[in-house]
Enzyme design. Structure first.
Site, short mmCIF file in Angstrom:
data_model
loop_
_atom_site.label_atom_id
_atom_site.label_comp_id
_atom_site.label_asym_id
_atom_site.label_seq_id
_atom_site.Cartn_x
_atom_site.Cartn_y
_atom_site.Cartn_z
N LYS A 1 0.84 -1.19 0.00
CA LYS A 1 0.00 0.00 0.00
C LYS A 1 0.88 1.25 0.00
CE LYS A 1 -4.03 1.68 2.66
NZ LYS A 1 -4.88 1.34 3.84
N SER B 1 -9.46 0.41 2.78
CA SER B 1 -8.73 1.32 1.90
C SER B 1 -7.50 0.68 1.26
CB SER B 1 -8.30 2.55 2.70
OG SER B 1 -7.44 2.20 3.77
N SER C 1 -9.64 -1.94 6.92
CA SER C 1 -8.99 -1.68 5.64
C SER C 1 -8.00 -2.73 5.20
CB SER C 1 -8.30 -0.31 5.68
OG SER C 1 -9.26 0.73 5.67
#
Length: 455
Positions: free
Chosen positions: A75, A150, A174
Protein backbone atom coordinates in the site's frame (compact mmCIF):
# COMPACT_ATOMS: atom_id res chain seq x y z
CA UNK A 1 4.95 -20.86 -10.41
CA UNK A 2 3.74 -21.43 -6.81
CA UNK A 3 0.71 -19.33 -5.92
CA UNK A 4 1.34 -19.39 -2.15
CA UNK A 5 3.92 -17.19 -0.41
CA UNK A 6 5.45 -19.97 1.71
CA UNK A 7 5.64 -22.37 -1.22
CA UNK A 8 7.24 -19.65 -3.35
CA UNK A 9 9.77 -18.79 -0.65
CA UNK A 10 10.71 -22.44 -0.19
CA UNK A 11 11.10 -22.99 -3.93
CA UNK A 12 13.51 -20.05 -4.14
CA UNK A 13 15.39 -21.15 -1.03
CA UNK A 14 15.85 -24.68 -2.38
CA UNK A 15 17.04 -23.50 -5.78
CA UNK A 16 14.05 -25.00 -7.59
CA UNK A 17 13.16 -21.48 -8.70
CA UNK A 18 15.30 -18.37 -9.10
CA UNK A 19 14.40 -15.01 -7.60
CA UNK A 20 14.74 -13.52 -11.09
CA UNK A 21 12.11 -15.94 -12.40
CA UNK A 22 9.80 -15.14 -9.47
CA UNK A 23 10.11 -11.39 -9.97
CA UNK A 24 9.77 -11.69 -13.74
CA UNK A 25 6.60 -13.71 -13.32
CA UNK A 26 5.18 -11.11 -10.90
CA UNK A 27 5.96 -8.30 -13.34
CA UNK A 28 4.35 -10.21 -16.20
CA UNK A 29 1.25 -10.88 -14.12
CA UNK A 30 1.09 -7.20 -13.21
CA UNK A 31 1.02 -6.43 -16.92
CA UNK A 32 -1.62 -9.11 -17.58
CA UNK A 33 -3.74 -7.61 -14.80
CA UNK A 34 -3.11 -3.92 -15.52
CA UNK A 35 -6.84 -3.39 -15.95
CA UNK A 36 -7.24 -3.98 -12.19
CA UNK A 37 -5.62 -0.60 -11.49
CA UNK A 38 -3.93 -2.20 -8.48
CA UNK A 39 -0.54 -0.49 -8.90
CA UNK A 40 0.33 3.19 -8.85
CA UNK A 41 3.98 2.47 -9.67
CA UNK A 42 5.96 -0.62 -10.71
CA UNK A 43 9.68 -0.75 -9.90
CA UNK A 44 10.75 -3.36 -12.44
CA UNK A 45 14.42 -2.45 -12.89
CA UNK A 46 15.16 -2.11 -9.18
CA UNK A 47 13.28 -5.33 -8.39
CA UNK A 48 15.18 -7.32 -11.01
CA UNK A 49 18.48 -5.93 -9.74
CA UNK A 50 17.59 -7.11 -6.23
CA UNK A 51 16.51 -10.50 -7.57
CA UNK A 52 19.84 -10.98 -9.34
CA UNK A 53 21.63 -10.11 -6.11
CA UNK A 54 19.49 -12.64 -4.21
CA UNK A 55 20.32 -15.35 -6.72
CA UNK A 56 24.02 -14.59 -6.50
CA UNK A 57 23.87 -14.78 -2.70
CA UNK A 58 22.15 -18.13 -2.87
CA UNK A 59 24.78 -19.44 -5.30
CA UNK A 60 27.34 -18.47 -2.68
CA UNK A 61 25.46 -20.48 -0.07
CA UNK A 62 23.61 -17.83 1.93
CA UNK A 63 20.03 -16.59 2.25
CA UNK A 64 18.97 -13.23 3.58
CA UNK A 65 16.06 -14.66 5.53
CA UNK A 66 12.72 -16.48 5.30
CA UNK A 67 11.49 -14.26 2.43
CA UNK A 68 14.65 -14.49 0.33
CA UNK A 69 13.83 -13.38 -3.23
CA UNK A 70 10.05 -13.24 -2.72
CA UNK A 71 8.38 -10.40 -4.66
CA UNK A 72 5.91 -8.29 -2.65
CA UNK A 73 4.14 -4.97 -3.15
CA UNK A 74 2.65 -2.62 -0.58
CA UNK A 75 0.00 0.00 0.00
CA UNK A 76 1.39 3.38 -1.02
CA UNK A 77 1.67 4.72 2.53
CA UNK A 78 4.73 2.92 3.90
CA UNK A 79 7.85 5.07 3.70
CA UNK A 80 11.08 4.06 1.97
CA UNK A 81 13.78 6.70 2.06
CA UNK A 82 14.17 8.39 -1.31
CA UNK A 83 11.17 6.68 -2.93
CA UNK A 84 7.83 8.50 -3.42
CA UNK A 85 4.98 7.75 -1.02
CA UNK A 86 1.79 9.51 -2.11
CA UNK A 87 -1.01 7.95 -0.02
CA UNK A 88 -3.49 7.92 -2.88
CA UNK A 89 -3.69 11.69 -2.82
CA UNK A 90 -3.07 14.81 -4.88
CA UNK A 91 -1.72 16.67 -1.86
CA UNK A 92 1.14 14.18 -1.29
CA UNK A 93 1.97 13.86 -4.98
CA UNK A 94 5.74 13.88 -5.29
CA UNK A 95 6.24 13.38 -1.54
CA UNK A 96 9.59 11.65 -0.99
CA UNK A 97 10.28 10.58 2.61
CA UNK A 98 13.70 10.71 4.17
CA UNK A 99 13.01 7.77 6.48
CA UNK A 100 12.13 4.10 5.99
CA UNK A 101 9.32 2.34 7.82
CA UNK A 102 10.67 -0.27 10.25
CA UNK A 103 8.22 -2.72 8.70
CA UNK A 104 9.59 -2.17 5.21
CA UNK A 105 13.12 -2.48 6.59
CA UNK A 106 12.31 -5.78 8.30
CA UNK A 107 10.80 -7.24 5.12
CA UNK A 108 13.83 -6.17 3.09
CA UNK A 109 16.23 -7.61 5.67
CA UNK A 110 14.37 -10.93 5.42
CA UNK A 111 15.02 -10.98 1.67
CA UNK A 112 11.70 -9.69 0.30
CA UNK A 113 11.78 -7.66 -2.94
CA UNK A 114 9.33 -4.79 -3.41
CA UNK A 115 8.11 -4.62 -7.01
CA UNK A 116 5.87 -1.58 -6.64
CA UNK A 117 3.46 0.67 -4.80
CA UNK A 118 -0.22 -0.19 -4.59
CA UNK A 119 -3.50 1.67 -5.04
CA UNK A 120 -5.31 2.86 -1.93
CA UNK A 121 -8.21 5.07 -0.95
CA UNK A 122 -7.14 8.70 -0.62
CA UNK A 123 -5.42 9.06 2.75
CA UNK A 124 -6.86 5.61 3.65
CA UNK A 125 -10.43 6.92 3.89
CA UNK A 126 -12.85 4.63 2.10
CA UNK A 127 -13.86 0.94 2.10
CA UNK A 128 -14.79 0.47 -1.58
CA UNK A 129 -11.68 0.91 -3.75
CA UNK A 130 -12.78 4.23 -5.25
CA UNK A 131 -10.26 7.06 -5.44
CA UNK A 132 -11.02 10.50 -6.87
CA UNK A 133 -7.44 10.92 -8.09
CA UNK A 134 -6.44 7.40 -9.13
CA UNK A 135 -9.69 5.92 -10.37
CA UNK A 136 -11.25 2.72 -9.04
CA UNK A 137 -9.29 -0.40 -8.13
CA UNK A 138 -11.16 -3.43 -9.46
CA UNK A 139 -11.88 -6.85 -8.00
CA UNK A 140 -9.91 -9.69 -9.67
CA UNK A 141 -12.91 -12.02 -9.51
CA UNK A 142 -15.21 -9.55 -11.31
CA UNK A 143 -14.06 -6.17 -12.53
CA UNK A 144 -17.46 -4.63 -11.88
CA UNK A 145 -17.30 -5.57 -8.20
CA UNK A 146 -15.58 -3.48 -5.55
CA UNK A 147 -12.16 -4.48 -4.27
CA UNK A 148 -12.74 -3.23 -0.75
CA UNK A 149 -10.58 -0.57 0.85
CA UNK A 150 -8.73 1.32 1.90
CA UNK A 151 -5.96 -1.22 1.11
CA UNK A 152 -7.60 -1.78 -2.26
CA UNK A 153 -4.47 -2.48 -4.29
CA UNK A 154 -3.16 -4.85 -1.62
CA UNK A 155 -6.31 -6.97 -1.80
CA UNK A 156 -6.47 -6.89 -5.59
CA UNK A 157 -2.77 -7.61 -6.19
CA UNK A 158 -2.73 -10.57 -3.80
CA UNK A 159 -6.17 -11.73 -4.95
CA UNK A 160 -4.93 -11.79 -8.56
CA UNK A 161 -1.73 -13.57 -7.38
CA UNK A 162 0.43 -10.86 -8.92
CA UNK A 163 2.26 -10.99 -5.60
CA UNK A 164 1.74 -13.43 -2.76
CA UNK A 165 1.84 -10.87 0.04
CA UNK A 166 1.36 -7.17 0.73
CA UNK A 167 1.19 -4.73 3.60
CA UNK A 168 -1.96 -2.75 4.22
CA UNK A 169 -3.31 -0.72 7.10
CA UNK A 170 -6.47 -1.24 9.14
CA UNK A 171 -8.29 1.51 11.03
CA UNK A 172 -11.83 0.23 10.50
CA UNK A 173 -11.40 -2.85 8.33
CA UNK A 174 -8.99 -1.68 5.64
CA UNK A 175 -6.94 -4.89 5.63
CA UNK A 176 -9.81 -7.26 6.28
CA UNK A 177 -12.34 -5.95 3.75
CA UNK A 178 -10.02 -6.06 0.70
CA UNK A 179 -8.80 -9.50 1.78
CA UNK A 180 -12.39 -10.70 2.23
CA UNK A 181 -13.70 -9.26 -1.03
CA UNK A 182 -10.69 -10.39 -3.09
CA UNK A 183 -10.58 -13.94 -1.71
CA UNK A 184 -7.36 -13.96 0.34
CA UNK A 185 -6.30 -14.02 3.99
CA UNK A 186 -5.72 -10.83 5.97
CA UNK A 187 -4.67 -10.08 9.53
CA UNK A 188 -5.37 -7.01 11.62
CA UNK A 189 -2.92 -7.31 14.53
CA UNK A 190 -3.44 -6.02 18.05
CA UNK A 191 -3.05 -2.26 18.07
CA UNK A 192 0.50 -1.40 19.09
CA UNK A 193 2.02 -4.76 18.16
CA UNK A 194 3.56 -3.37 14.96
CA UNK A 195 5.42 -0.04 14.86
CA UNK A 196 3.51 2.78 13.18
CA UNK A 197 6.50 5.01 12.47
CA UNK A 198 7.27 5.60 8.82
CA UNK A 199 3.69 5.14 7.66
CA UNK A 200 0.99 7.64 6.80
CA UNK A 201 -1.26 8.18 9.84
CA UNK A 202 -5.04 8.27 9.79
CA UNK A 203 -5.92 7.79 13.46
CA UNK A 204 -3.16 7.52 16.04
CA UNK A 205 -5.50 5.58 18.34
CA UNK A 206 -6.99 3.09 15.89
CA UNK A 207 -4.37 2.62 13.13
CA UNK A 208 -2.39 -0.56 12.68
CA UNK A 209 -0.47 -2.02 9.78
CA UNK A 210 -1.34 -5.57 8.79
CA UNK A 211 -0.42 -8.18 6.16
CA UNK A 212 -2.52 -9.72 3.39
CA UNK A 213 -1.38 -13.00 1.85
CA UNK A 214 -2.35 -16.23 0.18
CA UNK A 215 -2.94 -18.24 3.38
CA UNK A 216 -2.84 -18.01 7.15
CA UNK A 217 0.46 -19.89 7.08
CA UNK A 218 1.84 -17.19 4.81
CA UNK A 219 0.47 -14.51 7.12
CA UNK A 220 2.31 -16.26 9.95
CA UNK A 221 5.58 -16.17 8.02
CA UNK A 222 5.13 -12.45 7.36
CA UNK A 223 4.36 -11.89 11.03
CA UNK A 224 7.49 -13.85 11.99
CA UNK A 225 9.43 -11.16 10.13
CA UNK A 226 7.37 -8.14 11.13
CA UNK A 227 7.30 -8.97 14.86
CA UNK A 228 10.39 -11.21 15.20
CA UNK A 229 8.39 -14.06 16.76
CA UNK A 230 7.80 -17.63 15.63
CA UNK A 231 4.15 -17.72 14.63
CA UNK A 232 4.51 -20.16 11.74
CA UNK A 233 6.16 -22.82 13.91
CA UNK A 234 3.11 -22.88 16.19
CA UNK A 235 0.57 -23.75 13.51
CA UNK A 236 -1.25 -27.09 13.71
CA UNK A 237 -4.04 -28.39 11.50
CA UNK A 238 -6.70 -28.88 14.16
CA UNK A 239 -8.58 -26.79 16.70
CA UNK A 240 -8.66 -29.21 19.61
CA UNK A 241 -8.69 -27.42 22.95
CA UNK A 242 -10.06 -24.18 21.48
CA UNK A 243 -13.42 -22.73 22.44
CA UNK A 244 -14.86 -20.64 19.64
CA UNK A 245 -17.85 -18.41 20.32
CA UNK A 246 -20.44 -17.40 17.75
CA UNK A 247 -22.09 -14.11 18.81
CA UNK A 248 -25.83 -14.37 19.29
CA UNK A 249 -26.39 -10.76 18.19
CA UNK A 250 -25.03 -7.98 15.95
CA UNK A 251 -22.53 -10.06 13.95
CA UNK A 252 -25.18 -12.64 13.08
CA UNK A 253 -28.12 -10.25 12.59
CA UNK A 254 -29.68 -9.71 9.14
CA UNK A 255 -27.23 -11.90 7.22
CA UNK A 256 -27.77 -12.31 3.49
CA UNK A 257 -28.92 -15.91 2.83
CA UNK A 258 -25.73 -16.83 0.96
CA UNK A 259 -23.58 -15.42 3.76
CA UNK A 260 -25.67 -17.22 6.37
CA UNK A 261 -25.35 -20.57 4.58
CA UNK A 262 -21.58 -20.26 4.12
CA UNK A 263 -21.17 -19.15 7.72
CA UNK A 264 -23.16 -22.12 9.05
CA UNK A 265 -20.95 -24.45 7.01
CA UNK A 266 -17.79 -22.76 8.34
CA UNK A 267 -19.04 -23.15 11.88
CA UNK A 268 -19.42 -26.88 11.31
CA UNK A 269 -15.89 -27.13 9.89
CA UNK A 270 -14.46 -25.67 13.10
CA UNK A 271 -16.50 -28.15 15.13
CA UNK A 272 -15.23 -31.00 12.96
CA UNK A 273 -11.68 -29.76 13.58
CA UNK A 274 -12.13 -30.35 17.29
CA UNK A 275 -13.09 -26.89 18.52
CA UNK A 276 -15.85 -26.46 21.04
CA UNK A 277 -18.15 -24.08 19.14
CA UNK A 278 -20.71 -22.33 21.33
CA UNK A 279 -23.17 -19.47 21.08
CA UNK A 280 -22.02 -16.54 23.19
CA UNK A 281 -23.66 -13.29 24.23
CA UNK A 282 -21.71 -10.13 23.51
CA UNK A 283 -22.12 -6.57 24.78
CA UNK A 284 -24.31 -4.32 22.66
CA UNK A 285 -22.13 -3.34 19.69
CA UNK A 286 -24.63 -1.00 18.03
CA UNK A 287 -22.94 2.11 19.45
CA UNK A 288 -19.38 1.01 18.70
CA UNK A 289 -19.17 2.49 15.16
CA UNK A 290 -20.17 5.88 16.55
CA UNK A 291 -17.42 5.64 19.18
CA UNK A 292 -14.94 4.83 16.41
CA UNK A 293 -16.10 7.82 14.35
CA UNK A 294 -15.69 10.22 17.27
CA UNK A 295 -12.09 8.99 17.66
CA UNK A 296 -10.67 8.53 14.17
CA UNK A 297 -12.38 11.48 12.46
CA UNK A 298 -11.08 14.27 14.74
CA UNK A 299 -7.65 12.65 14.84
CA UNK A 300 -7.55 12.57 11.02
CA UNK A 301 -8.85 16.15 10.82
CA UNK A 302 -6.11 17.32 13.18
CA UNK A 303 -3.41 15.68 11.06
CA UNK A 304 -4.76 17.27 7.86
CA UNK A 305 -5.72 20.64 9.40
CA UNK A 306 -3.10 22.71 7.54
CA UNK A 307 -3.96 21.24 4.16
CA UNK A 308 -7.68 21.63 4.87
CA UNK A 309 -7.08 25.31 5.56
CA UNK A 310 -4.69 25.98 2.67
CA UNK A 311 -5.70 23.66 -0.18
CA UNK A 312 -9.04 22.07 0.60
CA UNK A 313 -9.84 21.88 -3.11
CA UNK A 314 -7.07 19.29 -3.57
CA UNK A 315 -8.93 16.71 -1.47
CA UNK A 316 -11.51 14.48 -3.12
CA UNK A 317 -15.05 15.49 -2.19
CA UNK A 318 -15.73 12.46 -0.01
CA UNK A 319 -12.46 12.77 1.90
CA UNK A 320 -12.80 16.52 2.39
CA UNK A 321 -16.34 16.11 3.71
CA UNK A 322 -15.28 13.41 6.16
CA UNK A 323 -12.39 15.52 7.42
CA UNK A 324 -14.62 18.56 7.87
CA UNK A 325 -17.04 16.41 9.87
CA UNK A 326 -14.13 15.24 12.00
CA UNK A 327 -13.02 18.80 12.64
CA UNK A 328 -16.52 19.53 14.00
CA UNK A 329 -16.25 16.86 16.73
CA UNK A 330 -15.81 18.68 20.02
CA UNK A 331 -12.88 17.92 22.35
CA UNK A 332 -15.37 16.83 25.00
CA UNK A 333 -17.00 14.37 22.60
CA UNK A 334 -13.59 13.02 21.57
CA UNK A 335 -12.48 12.48 25.17
CA UNK A 336 -15.81 10.90 26.03
CA UNK A 337 -15.40 8.48 23.10
CA UNK A 338 -11.97 7.46 24.37
CA UNK A 339 -13.53 6.73 27.74
CA UNK A 340 -16.33 4.68 26.18
CA UNK A 341 -13.70 2.75 24.23
CA UNK A 342 -11.97 1.72 27.45
CA UNK A 343 -15.28 0.58 28.92
CA UNK A 344 -16.08 -1.40 25.78
CA UNK A 345 -12.70 -3.13 25.89
CA UNK A 346 -13.29 -4.09 29.52
CA UNK A 347 -16.80 -5.34 28.74
CA UNK A 348 -15.54 -7.60 25.97
CA UNK A 349 -12.68 -9.02 28.02
CA UNK A 350 -14.78 -9.69 31.11
CA UNK A 351 -17.71 -10.91 29.01
CA UNK A 352 -17.27 -13.14 25.95
CA UNK A 353 -13.49 -13.42 26.14
CA UNK A 354 -13.72 -14.79 29.67
CA UNK A 355 -15.59 -17.75 28.13
CA UNK A 356 -14.05 -18.31 24.70
CA UNK A 357 -10.66 -18.19 22.98
CA UNK A 358 -11.92 -16.72 19.72
CA UNK A 359 -15.07 -15.29 18.21
CA UNK A 360 -16.26 -16.48 14.80
CA UNK A 361 -18.24 -14.03 12.64
CA UNK A 362 -18.78 -13.25 8.98
CA UNK A 363 -16.53 -10.53 7.56
CA UNK A 364 -19.58 -8.74 6.13
CA UNK A 365 -23.33 -9.26 6.31
CA UNK A 366 -23.79 -9.37 2.53
CA UNK A 367 -21.83 -10.51 -0.54
CA UNK A 368 -19.38 -8.24 -2.36
CA UNK A 369 -21.31 -5.30 -3.84
CA UNK A 370 -20.97 -4.08 -7.40
CA UNK A 371 -19.23 -0.71 -7.81
CA UNK A 372 -22.39 0.93 -9.13
CA UNK A 373 -24.18 0.04 -5.89
CA UNK A 374 -21.82 2.05 -3.72
CA UNK A 375 -20.65 4.83 -6.04
CA UNK A 376 -17.75 7.18 -5.41
CA UNK A 377 -19.57 9.56 -3.08
CA UNK A 378 -23.32 9.11 -3.50
CA UNK A 379 -26.30 10.21 -1.46
CA UNK A 380 -27.57 9.11 1.91
CA UNK A 381 -28.59 5.62 0.77
CA UNK A 382 -25.17 4.92 -0.72
CA UNK A 383 -23.43 6.36 2.32
CA UNK A 384 -25.47 4.06 4.54
CA UNK A 385 -24.41 1.08 2.45
CA UNK A 386 -20.77 2.13 2.62
CA UNK A 387 -21.06 2.33 6.43
CA UNK A 388 -22.63 -1.12 6.47
CA UNK A 389 -19.67 -2.53 4.52
CA UNK A 390 -17.44 -2.10 7.55
CA UNK A 391 -20.06 -2.77 10.22
CA UNK A 392 -18.51 -6.09 11.27
CA UNK A 393 -14.90 -4.92 11.10
CA UNK A 394 -15.06 -1.36 12.47
CA UNK A 395 -16.21 -2.46 15.93
CA UNK A 396 -13.11 -4.67 16.27
CA UNK A 397 -10.86 -1.82 15.17
CA UNK A 398 -12.47 0.45 17.72
CA UNK A 399 -11.58 -2.09 20.42
CA UNK A 400 -8.02 -2.47 19.10
CA UNK A 401 -8.38 -6.27 19.16
CA UNK A 402 -6.79 -8.56 16.55
CA UNK A 403 -8.80 -10.29 13.83
CA UNK A 404 -8.19 -12.51 10.82
CA UNK A 405 -10.28 -13.03 7.69
CA UNK A 406 -10.13 -15.89 5.20
CA UNK A 407 -12.48 -17.17 2.48
CA UNK A 408 -15.46 -19.34 3.47
CA UNK A 409 -16.89 -19.90 0.00
CA UNK A 410 -18.14 -18.14 -3.10
CA UNK A 411 -21.54 -16.70 -3.91
CA UNK A 412 -23.68 -17.53 -6.93
CA UNK A 413 -21.82 -14.89 -8.97
CA UNK A 414 -18.44 -16.46 -8.20
CA UNK A 415 -17.39 -13.72 -5.76
CA UNK A 416 -15.66 -14.60 -2.46
CA UNK A 417 -17.40 -14.82 0.90
CA UNK A 418 -15.27 -14.56 4.04
CA UNK A 419 -15.30 -15.36 7.73
CA UNK A 420 -13.66 -13.37 10.52
CA UNK A 421 -11.94 -14.73 13.60
CA UNK A 422 -11.57 -12.25 16.46
CA UNK A 423 -9.30 -12.61 19.47
CA UNK A 424 -8.40 -10.82 22.67
CA UNK A 425 -5.28 -8.62 22.58
CA UNK A 426 -2.08 -10.44 21.57
CA UNK A 427 -3.87 -13.61 20.49
CA UNK A 428 -2.39 -13.59 16.98
CA UNK A 429 -0.97 -17.09 17.40
CA UNK A 430 -4.41 -18.47 18.21
CA UNK A 431 -6.00 -16.60 15.28
CA UNK A 432 -3.40 -17.88 12.84
CA UNK A 433 -3.81 -21.42 14.17
CA UNK A 434 -7.57 -21.23 13.67
CA UNK A 435 -7.24 -19.79 10.18
CA UNK A 436 -4.60 -22.34 9.19
CA UNK A 437 -6.62 -25.30 10.42
CA UNK A 438 -9.75 -24.08 8.63
CA UNK A 439 -7.85 -23.52 5.38
CA UNK A 440 -6.31 -27.01 5.59
CA UNK A 441 -9.82 -28.47 5.87
CA UNK A 442 -11.28 -26.47 2.97
CA UNK A 443 -10.27 -25.71 -0.61
CA UNK A 444 -11.36 -22.11 -1.05
CA UNK A 445 -7.84 -20.70 -1.29
CA UNK A 446 -6.97 -23.11 -4.10
CA UNK A 447 -9.14 -21.10 -6.48
CA UNK A 448 -7.23 -18.53 -8.51
CA UNK A 449 -8.92 -15.96 -10.79
CA UNK A 450 -7.87 -15.66 -14.43
CA UNK A 451 -6.88 -12.29 -15.85
CA UNK A 452 -9.34 -10.79 -18.34
CA UNK A 453 -8.19 -10.25 -21.93
CA UNK A 454 -6.18 -7.06 -22.33
CA UNK A 455 -7.90 -4.30 -24.30
Amino acid sequence: MPHDLVELAEAIASGALSAVDAVTDALERAEDWRGLNAFVAIEAEAALDQARACDEQRRRGSLRGPLHGVPLAHKDMFFRAGIPTEAGSKIWRGHVPAETSPLMARLAAAGAITIGRLHMAEFAMGPTGHNAHLGRCRNPWNGEAISGGSSSGSGAAVGAHIVTGALGSDTGGSVRLPAAFCGVAGLKPTNGLLPDTGMMPLSKTLDTAGPLSTSSRSLARLMDVLVDREYEAGLIADCSGLTIGVPTSYFTDDLHPEVAAAFAAARQVFADLGAKVVDVAIPDHSGYPAIAAEIWAPEAAAFHARHLAEQAEDFGDQVRNRLLAGAAVSPDAYLAALGRRKSAQSDMLSGPFSKVDLLLTPAARFPVPMAEQVGATGGDAMQAMVAELSALTRTISMLGFPALVTPMGFDARGLPLALQLVGAPNSEQCLLRGGFAYEQATSWLARVPSPPPLP
